[in-house]
Structure formats: structure tokens, C-alpha cells
Design a protein around this motif. Sequence first.
Motif, PDB file in Angstrom:
ATOM      1  N   ALA A 175     -80.257  90.389 103.693  1.00 48.71           N
ATOM      2  CA  ALA A 175     -78.833  90.727 103.753  1.00 48.71           C
ATOM      3  C   ALA A 175     -78.338  91.011 102.335  1.00 48.71           C
ATOM      4  N   PRO A 176     -77.247  91.745 102.204  1.00 46.57           N
ATOM      5  CA  PRO A 176     -76.661  91.946 100.863  1.00 46.57           C
ATOM      6  C   PRO A 176     -76.018  90.659 100.366  1.00 46.57           C
ATOM      7  N   ILE A 177     -76.090  90.433  99.065  1.00 47.84           N
ATOM      8  CA  ILE A 177     -75.514  89.234  98.476  1.00 47.84           C
ATOM      9  C   ILE A 177     -74.913  89.595  97.131  1.00 47.84           C
ATOM     10  N   VAL A 235     -76.879  92.597  95.195  1.00 48.49           N
ATOM     11  CA  VAL A 235     -78.194  93.043  95.659  1.00 48.49           C
ATOM     12  C   VAL A 235     -78.052  93.390  97.130  1.00 48.49           C
ATOM     13  N   LYS A 236     -78.340  94.643  97.496  1.00 50.17           N
ATOM     14  CA  LYS A 236     -78.076  95.109  98.854  1.00 50.17           C
ATOM     15  C   LYS A 236     -79.074  94.569  99.870  1.00 50.17           C
ATOM     16  N   ARG A 296     -88.137  80.380  94.061  1.00 49.17           N
ATOM     17  CA  ARG A 296     -87.431  80.896  92.889  1.00 49.17           C
ATOM     18  C   ARG A 296     -86.120  81.503  93.363  1.00 49.17           C
ATOM     19  N   LEU A 297     -85.028  81.125  92.693  1.00 52.79           N
ATOM     20  CA  LEU A 297     -83.706  81.547  93.129  1.00 52.79           C
ATOM     21  C   LEU A 297     -83.235  82.767  92.341  1.00 52.79           C
ATOM     22  N   GLY A 298     -82.373  83.539  92.989  1.00 55.42           N
ATOM     23  CA  GLY A 298     -81.720  84.670  92.334  1.00 55.42           C
ATOM     24  C   GLY A 298     -80.223  84.452  92.314  1.00 55.42           C
ATOM     25  N   ILE A 299     -79.495  85.380  92.917  1.00 57.58           N
ATOM     26  CA  ILE A 299     -78.044  85.255  92.985  1.00 57.58           C
ATOM     27  C   ILE A 299     -77.676  84.113  93.925  1.00 57.58           C
ATOM     28  N   ARG A 300     -76.642  83.377  93.522  1.00 54.48           N
ATOM     29  CA  ARG A 300     -76.211  82.230  94.332  1.00 54.48           C
ATOM     30  C   ARG A 300     -74.695  82.203  94.405  1.00 54.48           C
ATOM     31  N   ASN A 301     -74.182  82.013  95.609  1.00 53.98           N
ATOM     32  CA  ASN A 301     -72.742  81.822  95.782  1.00 53.98           C
ATOM     33  C   ASN A 301     -72.501  80.648  96.716  1.00 53.98           C
ATOM     34  N   SER A 302     -71.270  80.456  97.150  1.00 54.57           N
ATOM     35  CA  SER A 302     -70.935  79.275  97.957  1.00 54.57           C
ATOM     36  C   SER A 302     -71.553  79.314  99.345  1.00 54.57           C
ATOM     37  N   LEU A 356     -74.366  81.850 100.498  1.00 55.45           N
ATOM     38  CA  LEU A 356     -75.758  82.278 100.551  1.00 55.45           C
ATOM     39  C   LEU A 356     -76.409  82.165  99.180  1.00 55.45           C
ATOM     40  N   THR A 357     -77.763  82.068  99.216  1.00 52.47           N
ATOM     41  CA  THR A 357     -78.559  82.033  98.000  1.00 52.47           C
ATOM     42  C   THR A 357     -79.722  82.996  98.156  1.00 52.47           C
ATOM     43  N   GLN A 358     -79.931  83.817  97.128  1.00 49.23           N
ATOM     44  CA  GLN A 358     -81.053  84.740  97.155  1.00 49.23           C
ATOM     45  C   GLN A 358     -82.335  84.014  96.779  1.00 49.23           C
ATOM     46  N   ILE A 359     -83.399  84.256  97.563  1.00 51.83           N
ATOM     47  CA  ILE A 359     -84.716  83.695  97.283  1.00 51.83           C
ATOM     48  C   ILE A 359     -85.555  84.802  96.682  1.00 51.83           C
TER      49      ILE A 359
END
Length: 469
Positions: free
Chosen positions: A53-55, A344-345, A380-386, A388-391
Motif C-alpha cells: 500500500a502507499p505510505i 512511497v506508492k 528493517r523499517l522504512g517510513i513510519r507513521n501513527s 502504518l509502518t513500511q517494512i
Amino acid sequence: MKPTLNATEEFLHARTIFLSAFAAVLCFVSGCSNAEKEKEPVVSVQITPVQRAPISQVITVEAVVFPLEQATVAPKISSTIKKFYVQRGARVKKGQLLAELENSDLSAAAEASKGDFEQAEANYATTVGSSLPQQIQKAELDATSARSNFEAQQKVYESRKELFQQGALPRRDLDSAEVAFLQARSQNEQAQKQLADLQRVGKEQALKSAQGSRSSAEGRMRGAQALLSYSRITSPIDGVVTDRPLFEGDLAAANQPLLTVMNTSRLIAKAHVPQSEAAVLKVGNPAELKVPELDEPIKGRVSLVSPALDPGSTTIEVWVEAAKPDPALRPGMSLEVSMTAKTVKDAIVVPTAAVFKNAEGADYVLLAGSDEKAHQKTVRLGIRNSELTQIAGGINPGDPVVTTGGYAVPDGTKIKIEKPGAEEKETVDKDEKDTGKGEKDDKADDAKKPNNSKQKTAPAKKAPVKGKE
């Protein structure tokens, strides 16, 4: 003796029964403990598949609204306020007259200095146009006359010298002619030098003197006019008068605020962002200003990321400018600003609540295995918000990740997967049952109230005992 023997036997028999019961209790307790130790714990969890999903990385901070342009107007001189031409809330243009101070003395000084300047300018014109040419003309005439006299005396001297040499003229006449000749030559040299000096230096110096007097008078006039202009307070920008603390007749002190003008057509929200978050922000990033009174946020963009740290808070000041002016935005109000740093789309994402940290500080998620156990998986994490978190690595789309009930669950713990919302549904059903039961009890009590006298005399009906029916 027989009663004594019976009592002893009864005592021994009772003790034997007690010891047997105690041993049975110990065996039962020991057996239960072993059974509990042998029983494996089961944790109820909820899972969701890893998705794409986009994040977006959204930075949310508190901010204060300021106008992009603001001017605190203060007089440069101290004087009594003669008149105000605007009220608080009035819209003004750049250069518009806002107030006027008492300026009678300044006006008089300006008039006097203007007169001095006009006089100096007239003297300059006279020097350039008449005085200097006349002086040069007189010097030229004097030089011509002196040259003619010199030439005449020279001829007389030479003629008498020839006559003296022939013996036709006495020595006395020759000496008189020689003296007259020398005087004429000296006067001629002096007249020629004066003319040359006047032509070379006099003209330039005279012009400089006249021009200096004119410039000095002009400077004094401009200074007096500047002081007079300080008594007229004008607006330096277009905007709205937001403050006017004094009234007509009050003393306006020099360099003290007299009016405040704000340009409310362009408003910005100033926020102080931690260094780690401000590092990913750039001018032009989209943003939203969330005003409590509005249902929808106001669109905006990041217009400034300060290149230096705030020495007081070691944070970075960031400006967010509203795309369009909104009446709900007012200078000085506090609000929440959300800035989208990057997006990130097509990212692998999991709920933020599903990401944990182990004792070593590494990030991990719990995956529900086919063996009905939870397995820790380092990621390993990427973008993170309240939400969702990118893996960035460690798991794949479709993997069942534990989202609820996984906190502090050890690796390999047996789990029981529940459907999302099951606990809430049970709680709601229980509440509805309790509510229905309460309503029935209330109705029963209401029905019983009119027949209290009959119920007192009627015998209570006993409930059947299980096993004795």
C-alpha cells in the motif's frame, strides 16, 4: 477399663482418618501442580496479512500562526498625537497617512531653512553669471593697458639712449626714461600674472565657494524637511491595523510602538521540529493546518526550513504557508500542522502496533506459524507513521502478522487466532443481556409492587434441589 479402651480406639481411628485425608489432599495438590506445569499456555491474538500500500511519512507538530508581513510603526520623534486617521481593524495601503503629530516648530524650521537655501542658490547664480566674468574682464583690461604703457616707455628709453650716445641728450633725461621704462615693465608683468591667476584659479575657487554655500543650505533644508516628515506617520505595508494603544492628545515617545499593521492575506504557521524529523523536510512539501473549529484541514506547503538550530530548544524552525487565506486563521492562534515529508506508492506495510523492539533494540514482528505458534521475525523499517509502518526487509506480502495480543509474547508461544472484533462483540452481547435482564427485573418489581400485601401472606415456593427431585 472398657470405656478407656474404647476412647483410645476412637482416637486412633480418628487420627488414621485424618492422616489419610491429609495424604489424599497432598496427592491431589501435587497432581494439580504437575498438571498445571505440563499444560502449555495459549495466547489469544489477532492477525492480518502483510499488504502492499502507499505510505507517507507525516510529521505532526504544534504551531503558532503569524503574518508573513508585519510592521510595528513607531515615530522617530517625541511629540503629542495631533490626529489619528485610522481605527483598529481598518485596511490600509502602503504609504497611507495613519497619524499626525504636533509639528508647528518643525514646520517653521523647515520654512527658515528653505529661505536660506534659496538665498544661497541666488548667490551661486550671481557668482557664476556676473561677478566672476566682470573680474576677469577688468583684469584683462588692466593687463592690456599695462602692456601698452610698457611698450611706450620702452620706445622712449631706446630713443633717448641713442640721443645720449650721440651727445645730444643729457644724462639726466636718459635716467628718467630708464626709470619710467622699468616701472612700466613691472606693472605689465604684475597685470599679466593677475590675469593668468584669475583665469586659472580664481574662476574655479569662486565657483567652489558659491557651490559649497548652496550645498550647505540645501542640506539644512532637507534635514528640516525630514524632521517635519517624521511627524506624519504612514504605513510601510499593505494590511490591517491590528493594534493602536494610544489616543489623540497622548504623548508619542520616540521609537515606541504607535500602531501595528499586519498583512493577513498571507499567513504562516511557525513550528519547532526536532532535528531528526526536520532533516527530511524540504521547501515545497505538502502540509495541512488543522484548525479545531474546522472539520476539514487547510491545505498549505512548507515555505521555509531554517538552516540553523534554535539555540534555546535545539530544534529547527519550519514555516508552513496556507495556500489560500481563510477567515478561521488568525495571527497568534495555536494549531496542529501535518507535513508530508516523503511518500512511497508501493510499499510493504504492517500496522504500526504490530512492530516491537527486542532486548537488543532490534525491530521485529510476530508471525503466526502453521504450527499454531508465534515466531519472532527481525525486520528493517522504512517510513513510519501513527497507523502504518513500511517494512524494508524481513517479511513478504501475505505473511500473517500478529496485530493484537503480541506485546511481550516470547518466540514459539502457542497462540489462538481470534477474528477481529470478537472480544468487542462478546462485550456488546454481554452488555445487551445485562441490560435486558435489568429491564426484566425492573418490570418484575413494578408488577410485584401492587400485590405486596398478598405476597406477604403467600408461602414462599421452594426451589427444587438437584438430586432430590
